[in-house]
Design a protein around this motif. Structure first.
Motif, PDB file in Angstrom:
ATOM      1  N   UNK A 132       0.829  -1.206   0.000  1.00 30.89           N
ATOM      2  CA  UNK A 132       0.000   0.000   0.000  1.00 30.89           C
ATOM      3  C   UNK A 132       0.866   1.259   0.000  1.00 30.89           C
ATOM      4  N   UNK A 133       1.983   1.208   0.693  1.00 32.93           N
ATOM      5  CA  UNK A 133       2.856   2.383   0.721  1.00 32.93           C
ATOM      6  C   UNK A 133       3.457   2.631  -0.654  1.00 32.93           C
ATOM      7  N   UNK A 134       3.839   1.560  -1.353  1.00 36.88           N
ATOM      8  CA  UNK A 134       4.359   1.723  -2.715  1.00 36.88           C
ATOM      9  C   UNK A 134       3.259   2.246  -3.638  1.00 36.88           C
ATOM     10  N   UNK A 135       2.044   1.758  -3.462  1.00 34.29           N
ATOM     11  CA  UNK A 135       0.911   2.251  -4.257  1.00 34.29           C
ATOM     12  C   UNK A 135       0.675   3.732  -3.985  1.00 34.29           C
ATOM     13  N   UNK A 136       0.735   4.133  -2.711  1.00 30.14           N
ATOM     14  CA  UNK A 136       0.559   5.541  -2.360  1.00 30.14           C
ATOM     15  C   UNK A 136       1.639   6.383  -3.010  1.00 30.14           C
ATOM     16  N   UNK A 137       2.872   5.910  -2.957  1.00 32.91           N
ATOM     17  CA  UNK A 137       3.989   6.622  -3.568  1.00 32.91           C
ATOM     18  C   UNK A 137       3.746   6.815  -5.065  1.00 32.91           C
ATOM     19  N   UNK A 138       3.314   5.738  -5.765  1.00 30.02           N
ATOM     20  CA  UNK A 138       3.054   5.833  -7.206  1.00 30.02           C
ATOM     21  C   UNK A 138       1.919   6.793  -7.518  1.00 30.02           C
ATOM     22  N   UNK A 139       0.832   6.720  -6.750  1.00 35.30           N
ATOM     23  CA  UNK A 139      -0.317   7.591  -7.010  1.00 35.30           C
ATOM     24  C   UNK A 139       0.024   9.054  -6.745  1.00 35.30           C
ATOM     25  N   UNK A 140       0.814   9.319  -5.721  1.00 32.63           N
ATOM     26  CA  UNK A 140       1.248  10.692  -5.460  1.00 32.63           C
ATOM     27  C   UNK A 140       2.192  11.182  -6.555  1.00 32.63           C
ATOM     28  N   UNK A 141       3.045  10.296  -7.048  1.00 32.50           N
ATOM     29  CA  UNK A 141       3.937  10.678  -8.152  1.00 32.50           C
ATOM     30  C   UNK A 141       3.106  11.081  -9.371  1.00 32.50           C
ATOM     31  N   UNK A 142       2.056  10.315  -9.661  1.00 32.40           N
ATOM     32  CA  UNK A 142       1.174  10.664 -10.782  1.00 32.40           C
ATOM     33  C   UNK A 142       0.476  11.997 -10.536  1.00 32.40           C
ATOM     34  N   UNK A 143      -0.014  12.184  -9.321  1.00 34.99           N
ATOM     35  CA  UNK A 143      -0.706  13.429  -8.983  1.00 34.99           C
ATOM     36  C   UNK A 143       0.233  14.627  -9.157  1.00 34.99           C
ATOM     37  N   UNK A 144       1.437  14.546  -8.553  1.00 38.65           N
ATOM     38  CA  UNK A 144       2.361  15.667  -8.615  1.00 38.65           C
ATOM     39  C   UNK A 144       2.901  15.895 -10.031  1.00 38.65           C
ATOM     40  N   UNK A 145       3.085  14.822 -10.794  1.00 33.42           N
ATOM     41  CA  UNK A 145       3.519  14.982 -12.184  1.00 33.42           C
ATOM     42  C   UNK A 145       2.451  15.737 -12.982  1.00 33.42           C
ATOM     43  N   UNK A 146       1.202  15.387 -12.754  1.00 34.62           N
ATOM     44  CA  UNK A 146       0.114  16.096 -13.428  1.00 34.62           C
ATOM     45  C   UNK A 146       0.080  17.560 -13.071  1.00 34.62           C
ATOM     46  N   UNK A 147       0.308  17.848 -11.808  1.00 34.12           N
ATOM     47  CA  UNK A 147       0.341  19.257 -11.380  1.00 34.12           C
ATOM     48  C   UNK A 147       1.522  19.986 -12.020  1.00 34.12           C
ATOM     49  N   UNK A 148       2.691  19.345 -12.016  1.00 34.81           N
ATOM     50  CA  UNK A 148       3.892  19.967 -12.579  1.00 34.81           C
ATOM     51  C   UNK A 148       3.737  20.213 -14.086  1.00 34.81           C
ATOM     52  N   UNK A 149       3.177  19.265 -14.785  1.00 34.04           N
ATOM     53  CA  UNK A 149       3.010  19.413 -16.229  1.00 34.04           C
ATOM     54  C   UNK A 149       1.933  20.433 -16.574  1.00 34.04           C
ATOM     55  N   UNK A 150       1.043  20.699 -15.649  1.00 31.29           N
ATOM     56  CA  UNK A 150      -0.010  21.669 -15.895  1.00 31.29           C
ATOM     57  C   UNK A 150       0.412  23.106 -15.609  1.00 31.29           C
ATOM     58  N   UNK A 151       1.622  23.293 -15.088  1.00 34.44           N
ATOM     59  CA  UNK A 151       2.114  24.636 -14.782  1.00 34.44           C
ATOM     60  C   UNK A 151       2.997  25.157 -15.897  1.00 34.44           C
TER      61      UNK A 151
END
Length: 98
Positions: free
Chosen positions: A75-94
């Motif tokens: 679950x911790x690895x899953x959380x890490x991956x999902x947060x990476x996707x979330x933050x990548x989306x935010x970074x690419x949207x700026x």
């Protein structure tokens, strides 16, 4: 004066802090308690971009309560991956520059 952070900000901040901690269930118990509280306060009201983050956070908290180390690690690895996707989306949207 700034108001209290909203539920999305609390989820993202707390989940990111948990994901950045290295180690197992015993290294960040205060953050896990906070993550559980944030998830409970949200109920099921989540936008699509945070639904997977919340699901991974819920699985992490449940695994800790069950004392299941393997499930916790997954679950911790899953959380890490999902947060990476979330933050990548935010970074690419700026914009890249001012």
């Amino acid at each position: 004066m700034r108001g209290a952070p909203g539920p999305r900000a609390r989820l993202v901040t707390t989940a990111t802090a948990v994901a950045l901690f290295r180690g197992g269930m015993d290294l960040c118990p205060d953050l896990l308690v906070r993550l559980d509280a944030v998830l409970r306060s949200l109920g099921g009201a989540l936008d699509d971009d945070l639904r997977e983050v919340a699901g991974a956070g819920r699985a992490l908290c449940d695994a800790r309560l069950d004392g299941d180390v393997a499930a916790f690690d997954d679950a911790k690895m899953r959380l890490w991956r999902e947060l990476a996707r979330y933050w990548a989306g935010r970074a690419l949207g700026m914009p890249a520059t001012n």
